[in-house]
Every structure is written in structure tokens, then in C-alpha cells.
Design a protein around this motif. Structure first.
Motif, PDB file in Angstrom:
ATOM      1  N   GLY A 173       0.813  -1.210   0.000  1.00  0.00           N
ATOM      2  CA  GLY A 173       0.000   0.000   0.000  1.00  0.00           C
ATOM      3  C   GLY A 173       0.843   1.254   0.000  1.00  0.00           C
ATOM      4  O   GLY A 173       0.508   2.244  -0.655  1.00  0.00           O
ATOM      5  N   CYS A 174       1.959   1.222   0.739  1.00  0.00           N
ATOM      6  CA  CYS A 174       2.873   2.367   0.770  1.00  0.00           C
ATOM      7  C   CYS A 174       3.399   2.681  -0.620  1.00  0.00           C
ATOM      8  O   CYS A 174       3.452   3.855  -1.032  1.00  0.00           O
ATOM      9  CB  CYS A 174       4.050   2.078   1.695  1.00  0.00           C
ATOM     10  N   LEU A 175       3.809   1.660  -1.334  1.00  0.00           N
ATOM     11  CA  LEU A 175       4.366   1.860  -2.671  1.00  0.00           C
ATOM     12  C   LEU A 175       3.328   2.483  -3.598  1.00  0.00           C
ATOM     13  O   LEU A 175       3.622   3.414  -4.352  1.00  0.00           O
ATOM     14  CB  LEU A 175       4.853   0.525  -3.235  1.00  0.00           C
ATOM     15  N   PHE A 176       2.094   1.978  -3.528  1.00  0.00           N
ATOM     16  CA  PHE A 176       1.026   2.530  -4.365  1.00  0.00           C
ATOM     17  C   PHE A 176       0.709   3.962  -3.968  1.00  0.00           C
ATOM     18  O   PHE A 176       0.623   4.857  -4.816  1.00  0.00           O
ATOM     19  CB  PHE A 176      -0.230   1.655  -4.253  1.00  0.00           C
ATOM     20  N   GLY A 177       0.546   4.196  -2.668  1.00  0.00           N
ATOM     21  CA  GLY A 177       0.230   5.538  -2.192  1.00  0.00           C
ATOM     22  C   GLY A 177       1.292   6.550  -2.538  1.00  0.00           C
ATOM     23  O   GLY A 177       0.987   7.690  -2.913  1.00  0.00           O
ATOM     24  N   ALA A 178       2.558   6.145  -2.424  1.00  0.00           N
ATOM     25  CA  ALA A 178       3.659   7.060  -2.731  1.00  0.00           C
ATOM     26  C   ALA A 178       3.654   7.459  -4.203  1.00  0.00           C
ATOM     27  O   ALA A 178       3.913   8.617  -4.545  1.00  0.00           O
ATOM     28  CB  ALA A 178       4.995   6.406  -2.371  1.00  0.00           C
ATOM     29  N   MET A 179       3.348   6.516  -5.089  1.00  0.00           N
ATOM     30  CA  MET A 179       3.397   6.803  -6.516  1.00  0.00           C
ATOM     31  C   MET A 179       2.229   7.673  -6.965  1.00  0.00           C
ATOM     32  O   MET A 179       2.416   8.634  -7.725  1.00  0.00           O
ATOM     33  CB  MET A 179       3.411   5.496  -7.318  1.00  0.00           C
ATOM     34  N   VAL A 180       1.016   7.367  -6.511  1.00  0.00           N
ATOM     35  CA  VAL A 180      -0.127   8.147  -6.991  1.00  0.00           C
ATOM     36  C   VAL A 180      -0.163   9.533  -6.373  1.00  0.00           C
ATOM     37  O   VAL A 180      -0.699  10.475  -6.968  1.00  0.00           O
ATOM     38  CB  VAL A 180      -1.455   7.409  -6.719  1.00  0.00           C
ATOM     39  N   ALA A 181       0.413   9.679  -5.171  1.00  0.00           N
ATOM     40  CA  ALA A 181       0.346  10.959  -4.471  1.00  0.00           C
ATOM     41  C   ALA A 181       1.010  12.078  -5.261  1.00  0.00           C
ATOM     42  O   ALA A 181       0.515  13.210  -5.290  1.00  0.00           O
ATOM     43  CB  ALA A 181       0.993  10.840  -3.091  1.00  0.00           C
ATOM     44  N   GLY A 182       2.146  11.777  -5.901  1.00  0.00           N
ATOM     45  CA  GLY A 182       2.879  12.818  -6.609  1.00  0.00           C
ATOM     46  C   GLY A 182       2.084  13.456  -7.732  1.00  0.00           C
ATOM     47  O   GLY A 182       1.920  14.679  -7.776  1.00  0.00           O
ATOM     48  N   SER A 183       1.563  12.641  -8.623  1.00  0.00           N
ATOM     49  CA  SER A 183       0.805  13.182  -9.757  1.00  0.00           C
ATOM     50  C   SER A 183      -0.470  13.866  -9.302  1.00  0.00           C
ATOM     51  O   SER A 183      -0.831  14.950  -9.795  1.00  0.00           O
ATOM     52  CB  SER A 183       0.473  12.054 -10.743  1.00  0.00           C
ATOM     53  N   PHE A 184      -1.175  13.265  -8.352  1.00  0.00           N
ATOM     54  CA  PHE A 184      -2.429  13.848  -7.886  1.00  0.00           C
ATOM     55  C   PHE A 184      -2.192  15.149  -7.118  1.00  0.00           C
ATOM     56  O   PHE A 184      -3.015  16.068  -7.171  1.00  0.00           O
ATOM     57  CB  PHE A 184      -3.201  12.859  -7.022  1.00  0.00           C
ATOM     58  N   SER A 185      -1.069  15.243  -6.390  1.00  0.00           N
ATOM     59  CA  SER A 185      -0.797  16.480  -5.667  1.00  0.00           C
ATOM     60  C   SER A 185      -0.456  17.607  -6.629  1.00  0.00           C
ATOM     61  O   SER A 185      -0.767  18.774  -6.369  1.00  0.00           O
ATOM     62  CB  SER A 185       0.339  16.279  -4.655  1.00  0.00           C
ATOM     63  N   ASP A 186       0.186  17.283  -7.743  1.00  0.00           N
ATOM     64  CA  ASP A 186       0.453  18.303  -8.757  1.00  0.00           C
ATOM     65  C   ASP A 186      -0.829  18.726  -9.471  1.00  0.00           C
ATOM     66  O   ASP A 186      -0.962  19.864  -9.921  1.00  0.00           O
ATOM     67  CB  ASP A 186       1.451  17.769  -9.788  1.00  0.00           C
ATOM     68  N   ALA A 245      -2.339   5.136   2.949  1.00  0.00           N
ATOM     69  CA  ALA A 245      -2.294   6.393   3.703  1.00  0.00           C
ATOM     70  C   ALA A 245      -0.869   6.726   4.129  1.00  0.00           C
ATOM     71  O   ALA A 245      -0.449   7.890   4.072  1.00  0.00           O
ATOM     72  CB  ALA A 245      -3.205   6.296   4.930  1.00  0.00           C
ATOM     73  N   ILE A 246      -0.113   5.718   4.561  1.00  0.00           N
ATOM     74  CA  ILE A 246       1.283   5.948   4.939  1.00  0.00           C
ATOM     75  C   ILE A 246       2.082   6.458   3.747  1.00  0.00           C
ATOM     76  O   ILE A 246       2.874   7.401   3.860  1.00  0.00           O
ATOM     77  CB  ILE A 246       1.921   4.655   5.488  1.00  0.00           C
ATOM     78  N   GLY A 247       1.882   5.821   2.587  1.00  0.00           N
ATOM     79  CA  GLY A 247       2.613   6.226   1.387  1.00  0.00           C
ATOM     80  C   GLY A 247       2.316   7.655   0.980  1.00  0.00           C
ATOM     81  O   GLY A 247       3.215   8.408   0.587  1.00  0.00           O
ATOM     82  N   VAL A 248       1.042   8.054   1.075  1.00  0.00           N
ATOM     83  CA  VAL A 248       0.660   9.425   0.732  1.00  0.00           C
ATOM     84  C   VAL A 248       1.252  10.409   1.735  1.00  0.00           C
ATOM     85  O   VAL A 248       1.892  11.396   1.368  1.00  0.00           O
ATOM     86  CB  VAL A 248      -0.874   9.563   0.685  1.00  0.00           C
ATOM     87  N   ALA A 249       1.055  10.132   3.036  1.00  0.00           N
ATOM     88  CA  ALA A 249       1.497  11.059   4.076  1.00  0.00           C
ATOM     89  C   ALA A 249       3.018  11.196   4.110  1.00  0.00           C
ATOM     90  O   ALA A 249       3.545  12.290   4.359  1.00  0.00           O
ATOM     91  CB  ALA A 249       0.987  10.604   5.442  1.00  0.00           C
TER      92      ALA A 249
END
Length: 463
Positions: free
Chosen positions: A61-74, A115-119
């Protein structure tokens, strides 16, 4: 200009964002205290494969959250992603404690990992983008402090919730309160800080640098004025405009950051992120039982030693808050990698010569202290600083993905290395990695202390 800084407002928005780190630390560690009880409840105490899956699925989940967070935050902004992580933490905390079968438990842990990956990426990035350059290192380091406080909070909550077990008992009885309800409350307890995080995020502004990228100059100016007054806002706006950041769809594409002029920066960021894990310190937290058992300690002493390492971790993270803007990022990274090289070399030698007792505890605490005041927090500071505004979201996502990949490979490989190389060989290997990191950072790592994000971009991005 500095005399106009609204320190109360700055600390408020940075501490609110850093609550993502608090929940990251809590969620990452709470499962360790709940482990013997949910394993008995789900009937997996004798199944190593299922035990490992329960412990490690959050990393996916961390790996997925970390990857999607970047594009969505931009695309959407930093604040909505912080809000999303708060919601996901809240949902995961409730789901994990509410389930009655194993597969939904795994799903809930997977969601918690997202959630951990995003945060883990959003919190330090947001803090870096709103903090004045003179205190940015300290502000971003608050995120690392909240992570270690979250770890300590999880350990304390687990201890307070669990009912004492009779001495000598290997497995808790399935009809005990610990197995029926205790482990549930360990996860449910996370819902309380998650709800507070969700509420407080509603009161922080969007990142002014993201607003500028989107052409919302007036809103960005309002945020900068709240941070430091009209003069500060004018200087920051002019610097951002001079950097030439724009709202370009290409900035959210992975291919963009793996081309000139960003390729060298991405390589540097990936190495910094992976090194934070492969320096080896996190195995002390994940495999404390094996490390202290090999040093001659029984279970009771081992639990006490873990408390010592947790306290050491928190204390020296406070040291990092002071040092990062005084000493500088590069020197702290060199102190961390060089210090761990020497400590692991001695620790491995002690294992080789079968040294046991309190000396081993001291060496482990020295390693934790060295990591907590250098590589732990400074990695997040550097990752939040070295990338240009217009690619920071996706670049941070790539580096956070690399960090969690490093975490997985480190965690997975330690038992294998320990079995094949022995404890001495494993720590000698980590020592060699730290030496390589020391040499690399000495040659390649820039100093970013005291510079604005736009000044750093001008120095590092070679067109």
C-alpha cells in the motif's frame, strides 16, 4: 523581513501537516504489539507465510500511495492529498479493528499502507513549500519528530491496552480479552488522532508555491502575507516567477523527470532515499528480538532494551531540529553515514568475537542516536528541497517509492543475510554500504542550508 514572520501561523500549519508523520509512525508500529493477539484470533500463529503477509502487506500500500500521491498532488494540490490521507487513516483504523476474518484484515492493512505512502511524501513536501528558508530544515524535521513520537505512542498504547499475560506463556488463549478485543482497540486508538488530523487540515492553506504553478497568484500572495507580511510575499512571488515555473502537463509525467535537466537530480534523490533504508538502522526496530538475543539478552531484557532505543530515537530527533539549520544538510549526512560506518564495523566485530552484555546495547543506542539526528530527518529535508517547484510532486513520489522499496528489500533480506553471513557479516555489510554513502555524498551532495527553494533550483538545474 524576518521580523515580520508569523511564527505562530508557521508552526501551526507545519505541525498540522506533520500529523501525517505521527499517524505514519503509529500505523507502522502498532501492528507489532497487536501481532500475537490477532494471529491467535485468525488462527495463523503456526503459519509463517500468513504471518509475513499480515506484517508486510502495508508496504504494498505504501508503494502505491507514494506513486499516486505525486501526480495527484500536482493536479489537485498538496492540501487535498493531506486531507485524503487523513480520511484513509481514519477508515483503515476502524476497518482493521472491526473485521472478523483474515482477508478483510489484510485489505484494511493494505488501505492503511496507502495512507502511509501518501502522508510520507506529502507532509514534508508541504512543510518545505510553506516554510521560510532560514528555518525550513527545522520545520521539515518536525515531520520526522512526529514519526518517532508516533512510534513511541504506538508502543505505549499497546502496553496500556494489553492485559498482562502469565509468565512463561508462549501463546495467548483465544478466549482472552487480548485476543478478542485488545488487538482491535490497538488499531481503533489510531482513529482519534486521525480524526483530529482530518479536522485541522481544513484550517490550513494550500501551498502557495502550488498556487503559483496553477496561476493563482493572488491566492498565493495571501498565503505568503499570512506567513511573513507584504514585503515577504513580494520577495517570494518575484523569486517564484523568476524561476519560470509553469502549469505544464508534461511536469506530471515520469518521462519528464528522467530527462535532462532533471535526470541527475532524480538519481541523487533516489540514492538519498534508498540509502536512508539501506544504511541498516531500521532493522534494529524491525528485528530487535533477534539482534538482542544474539547479544545474549532474554525476552524480558530485550523488551526493556527496545524502550531504550525508542527513547534514544526521540531524544536525538530533537537534536536534529536544532542541528539541521545550524550545521547544514550535507555535513549531517556525512556525519550520519561516516558514524554508522564506524559503529557497524565495531558492532560486527563484537558479534564476531562473541562479545555480549551492555556494550552491545550501547552500540545499538549509538547507531539509533546517529541515525535519528542525521539520516532519518535530513533525508526528508533534502528530498523536499532539491527538486524544482514544477516537478516536485512527481519527483517526490518517485523518491518516496524508492525509499519504501528500500524498506521492503531491507526488511525482507535481513533474516536471509543474518542466516548466511551471521550477525557480524550482516553489520559489516551495512558498514560497507555506509562507507559508500559517505564517499558518494562527499562528492555529489549539495548544501541547501539557508537558501530559498528557487535559489536551490537555480544552482542545481543545469539547462
Amino acid at each position: 523581513m524576518n521580523t515580520q514572520l508569523n511564527k505562530t501561523f508557521i508552526y501551526f500549519i507545519c505541525c498540522v501537516s506533520a500529523m501525517g508523520g505521527l499517524l505514519f509512525g503509529y500505523d507502522w508500529v502498532v501492528i507489532g504489539g497487536a501481532k500475537p493477539f490477532y494471529e491467535t484470533f485468525f488462527g495463523i500463529s503456526g503459519d509463517p507465510a500468513m504471518q509475513g503477509l499480515a506484517m508486510s502487506i502495508a508496504i504494498a500500500g505504501c508503494l502505491f500511495g507514494a506513486m499516486v500521491a505525486g501526480s495527484f498532488s500536482d493536479l489537485w494540490g498538496r492540501r487535498p492529498l493531506l486531507l485524503l490521507s487523513a480520511v484513509v487513516f481514519l477508515v483503515s483504523a476502524y476497518m482493521t479493528g472491526a473485521v472478523d476474518t483474515f482477508v478483510p484484515f489484510l485489505v484494511a492493512r493494505l488501505i492503511g499502507g496507502v495512507a502511509i505512502g501518501v502522508a510520507s511524501g506529502m507532509s514534508p513536501m508541504y512543510i518545505a513549500e510553506v516554510s521560510p528558508s532560514a528555518t525550513r530544515g527545522r520545520m521539515v524535521s518536525i515531520n520526522q519528530l512526529t514519526i518517532v513520537l508516533g512510534i513511541l505512542a504506538a508502543q505505549i498504547v499497546n502496553l496500556l491496552i494489553a492485559e498482562p499475560m502469565p509468565a512463561g506463556m508462549e501463546l495467548p488463549p483465544i478466549d482472552s480479552w487480548n485476543c478478542q478485543m485488545g488487538w482491535r482497540w490497538m488499531f481503533w486508538a489510531e482513529a482519534f488522532p486521525a480524526a483530529v488530523f482530518l479536522l485541522l487540515v481544513l484550517f490550513i492553506p494550500e501551498s502557495p508555491r502550488w498556487l503559483m504553478i496553477k496561476g493563482k497568484d493572488e491566492k498565493a500572495e495571501e498565503v505568503f502575507e499570512k506567513i511573513g507580511g507584504k514585503g515577504y510575499a513580494k520577495v517570494e512571488l518575484e523569486a517564484i516567477k523568476a524561476a519560470g515555473n509553469s502549469n505544464n502537463e508534461d511536469n506530471r509525467r515520469l518521462a519528464t523527470i528522467f530527462r535532462k535537466p532533471y535526470l541527475s537530480l532524480i538519481i541523487l534523490g533516489i540514492i538519498i532515499a534508498a540509502f536512508q533504508q539501506w544504511c541498516g538502522t531500521n532493522v534494529i526496530f524491525n528485528y530487535a528480538q533477534e539482534i538482542f538475543a544474539n547479544a545474549g539478552y532474554d525476552l524480558g531484557d530485550m523488551l526493556f532494551n527496545i524502550v531504550l532505543t525508542g527513547i534514544t530515537n526521540v531524544v536525538f530527533t530533537f537534536v536534529a531540529l536544532y542541528a539541521v539549520d545550524k550545521i547544514g544538510r550535507k555535513l549531517l549526512m556525512l556525519i550520519g553515514s561516516g558514524g554508522l560506518f564506524a559503529i557497524y564495523l565495531i558492532l560486527g566485530s563484537c558479534y564476531y568475537f562473541k562479545v555480549s552484555g551492555f556494550l552491545m546495547v550501547i552500540l545499538v543506542m549509538l547507531a539509533i542516536a546517529c541515525y535519528a539526528m542525521t539520516l532519518g530527518p535530513v533525508t526528508w529535508v533534502l528530498l523536499a528541497e532539491i527538486f524544482p517547484n514544477k516537478i516536485r510532486g512527481v519527483a517526490m513520489a518517485v523518491c518516496t517509492f524508492a525509499l519504501w522499496t528500500g524498506c521492503f528489500t531491507l526488511t525482507y533480506s535481513f533474516p536471509l543475510l543474518n542466516a548466511s553471513l551471521g550477525s557480524y557479516g550482516t553489520f559489516w555489510l551495512y558498514s560497507a554500504i555506509c562507507l559508500a554513502g559517505f564517499l558518494y555524498f562527499g562528492r555529489k551532495l549539495p548544501e541547501t542550508k539557508g537558501k530559498t527553494l528557487e535559489e536551490i533550483e537555480k544552482e542545481l538545474v543545469k539547462q
